[in-house]
Design an enzyme around this catalytic site. Structure first.
Site, PDB file in Angstrom:
ATOM      1  N   ASP A 146      57.315 -36.868  18.408  1.00 11.38           N
ATOM      2  CA  ASP A 146      57.459 -36.000  17.234  1.00 11.38           C
ATOM      3  C   ASP A 146      58.021 -34.668  17.703  1.00 11.38           C
ATOM      4  OD1 ASP A 146      56.980 -34.749  14.596  1.00 11.38           O
ATOM      5  OD2 ASP A 146      55.691 -36.473  14.226  1.00 11.38           O
ATOM      6  N   HIS A 169      61.513 -34.671  18.283  1.00 12.67           N
ATOM      7  CA  HIS A 169      62.174 -34.260  17.045  1.00 12.67           C
ATOM      8  C   HIS A 169      62.655 -32.822  17.093  1.00 12.67           C
ATOM      9  CE1 HIS A 169      59.952 -37.619  14.574  1.00 12.67           C
ATOM     10  NE2 HIS A 169      60.678 -38.085  15.571  1.00 12.67           N
TER      11      HIS A 169
END
Length: 322
Positions: A146, A169
């Site tokens: 993430d 991310h």
């Protein structure tokens, strides 16, 4: 000070099975609350291993049809209302969910940490900052499933310097305003960062129903290698991607500066500034930016909607409104 300076006590491992949390708080593992002047130092050897695979295998994010799938999993290390505190010289691996959480803290530093979890591990943010001020993150490498670093509501005076991110991310401000709450985020600096194979680079993400502001943000001296969305602002985030009904609300995004940015994009749109018609972005500044396609001979573009500012020496571009 909590130290990991004994070779026989340099590793802390979580229970392997999620069932160990039965009857307890599934969000909790290691944490400190209301401890001021705390210093957690691994002296280069300290390792915290969340053994998160059991949680990932029952995550609702990746296994929505699984009976009794879980949305909540333990954070490896939480700091809540800990002022004048720090974490340094540590390694974190395979947290069930977020690796380090800093919430409600003032004057907190994180230096020389390594965070590693698989690129497909769900919700494994490297560092999440929430409701905190004067937070410094330096000299660290973060590889997760993430955000490498995520910045939440009610944060200010955050500096991120000399951080390598990937996979993951990217470094994200947001998402913000999901419940229609009033957002206050300001004075954010991200400098000297390297993004390697991430899905996003420098990202600001706010929900349409949010209110408040994000302002005085600087991204400078960034290097992107094979990044899907190197520069991205999404002020129209909603539950159904690309099918959001236009709202009259929005988080005001202003005075965002991008300077000295180089690298390659794996998507056609290397700069994507998607702002609200009702609450447009203003004061966006871009200077000395060169983003090319990761595919030799292919062109990339810039896409800006309802975004006002100025550009100097920007490729691709221009796209901002005057």
């Amino acid at each position: 000070m909590l130290c990991f300076n004994n070779q026989f006590r340099r590793r802390i491992m979580a229970p392997e099975s999620p069932s160990s949390w039965d009857g307890g708080d599934a969000s909790q593992w290691l944490g400190f609350k209301n401890v001021n002047g705390l210093k957690v130092d691994g002296f280069g050897f300290g390792l915290i291993d969340g053994q998160g695979k059991g949680w990932w295998d029952q995550s609702c994010r990746y296994h929505p049809r699984l009976k009794q799938c879980t949305t909540l999993a333990p954070t490896a290390l939480k700091f809540v209302s800990c002022n004048e505190s720090s974490v340094s010289n540590m390694k974190f691996t395979n947290s069930a969910q977020t690796h380090i959480l800093v919430r409600g803290c003032n004057s907190f530093s994180i230096d020389n940490v390594m965070i590693e979890s698989p690129g497909n591990s769900p919700n494994t943010d490297g560092i999440h900052i929430q409701s905190s001020q004067h937070v410094l993150i330096t000299n660290s490498r973060i590889a997760t499933g993430d955000d490498c670093v995520s910045i939440g509501d009610h944060t200010s005076n955050i500096e991120i310097e000399n951080v390598e991110c990937g996979p993951g991310h990217g470094i994200s401000i947001g998402s913000l305003g999901r419940g229609g709450n009033y957002v206050q985020v300001q004075n954010i600096l991200v400098t000297d960062a390297f993004f390697n194979g991430t899905t996003n680079g420098a990202r600001i993400k706010t929900w349409q129903v949010g209110r408040g502001y994000v302002r005085d943000v600087t991204f400078q001296n960034l290097l992107f290698n094979h990044v899907q969305n190197p520069i991205i602002i999404d002020q129209n985030y909603c539950n159904v991607r690309n099918a959001c009904k236009e709202q009259e609300t929005g988080v005001q995004i202003s005075n965002v500066n991008y300077k000295e940015v180089l690298g390659t994009s794996t998507t056609d749109i290397a700069i994507n500034i998607n702002c609200s018609r009702s609450v447009p972005c203003f004061g966006i500044s871009m200077e000395s930016i060169q983003l090319l396609s990761a595919e030799v001979g292919k062109q990339v573009t810039a896409n800006c909607s309802n975004a006002y500012g100025e550009e100097v020496d920007v490729v691709p571009g221009p796209c901002l409104l005057d």
